[in-house]
Design a protein around this motif. Structure first.
Motif: not given
Length: 339
Positions: A35-41, A191-192, A278-286, A308-311
């Protein structure tokens, strides 16, 4: 913006976020991290790739999220015979009366084309088993994911805001599938992994789903509020040393980098693109806003490095032969650069 001006906005973000999670947890058992991951996206304008076996609630989660946020929702079941126009929509021929005078015997029918929107025109699009469609069909969502538009017959159509593609993959049954190309994988922010529930969670699921129908969820937000939260997340500050740390993590995934650990040099062919950073930084802001902070911390970066990096890591032949998990490599990088 001063700290005093930003504080009420953080509280607004936290309260809305908690209400959303509370409503989701009333329907979805477990999957707190998912849920956290989806909301971060969703709160950063990104897209998510969910991987998990069938029957563990991926579709229910996305549909419930759309209900809670009062967003339009569409589900596309990807199959080998699905065509691109089945997703984007197409021009259809229509006929209309060109007469200006009622009863005129010289009435003529004017034929023209009208664009019929496809299921991609929704706030949340569930691309179910996206790897079952052919590459031509998979590519139909690329422009939508990157630009937020759909181009058909030289005309460009704007997609609604917010817009997110939430795609699913089955990691077990691979017969008759078409693995997503690296360029498309890179468009997914995270990737979740959606794991099997624990015995206690499974007990709760059985109790909830075999009794009286669950009550309807409350709509605690809407498209306008989500856009406000997205704008607020962009305002979170990132210190220069944190930005450098993110850049070092991404750089260390490349075997040619002097910062790359031995495991990267041995098993990785290509590392993550700048989109990974970019994905790491944006999700970190959330996650910073959820914690009541107006700045990103190192622990935020560590939290989002894996999804953010596994895929985005492409293993070489040796890595594939050894069945190396990209998560192992990322964890090794994090250990080497512990802050």
């Amino acid at each position: 913006m001063t700290a005093n001006e930003f504080e009420p906005k953080i509280q607004f973000f936290q309260e809305t976020y908690r209400q959303i999670v509370r409503q989701l947890e009333g329907v979805i058992v477990g999957h707190g991290e998912v849920i956290e991951d989806l909301l971060a996206c969703l709160l950063t304008g990104g897209h998510a790739l969910l991987e998990g076996v069938p029957g563990i609630g991926k579709t229910l989660l996305v549909r419930t999220l759309a209900d809670v946020l009062d967003l339009s929702f569409s589900r596309v079941q990807f199959t080998p015979d699905l065509m691109p126009t089945d997703i984007t929509g197409t021009n259809i021929l229509t006929a209309g009366d060109d007469s200006q005078t009622p009863g005129d015997k010289k009435n003529t029918l004017v034929k023209n084309f009208r664009f019929q929107e496809g299921p991609i025109f929704a706030n949340l699009v569930l691309a179910d088993e996206i790897n079952r469609a052919t590459p031509k069909t998979q590519s139909a969502v690329l422009e939508a994911m990157q630009e937020g538009t759909v181009s058909v017959a030289r005309n460009t159509h704007q997609l609604p805001k917010p817009f997110a593609v939430l795609a699913t993959q089955n990691p077990i049954e691979l017969e008759g599938t078409y693995p997503l190309p690296e360029a498309q994988l890179d468009r997914f922010m995270l990737k979740i992994f959606v794991n099997m529930p624990t015995p206690q969670e499974l007990t709760d699921i059985l109790t909830r789903t075999t009794g009286s129908p669950s009550p309807a969820v409350a709509k605690v937000a809407n498209a306008e509020r989500i856009e406000e939260m997205k704008s607020l997340a962009r305002e979170v500050k990132v210190a220069s040393n944190v930005t450098e740390y993110i850049a070092q993590l991404v750089s260390a995934t490349h075997p040619t980098s002097p910062d790359a650990p031995d495991m990267v040099r041995q098993f990785v062919r290509f590392g993550a693109s700048p989109r990974g950073g970019q994905a790491i930084m944006l999700a970190s802001k959330v996650s910073a806003l959820c914690a009541g902070r107006a700045n990103v911390a190192f622990e935020d970066v560590t939290r989002w490095a894996l999804p953010a990096l596994r895929h985005r890591l492409i293993l070489n032949f040796e890595g594939q032969a050894e069945q190396i998990n990209p998560d192992q490599i990322i964890k090794k990088i994090l250990q080497a650069r512990t802050k």
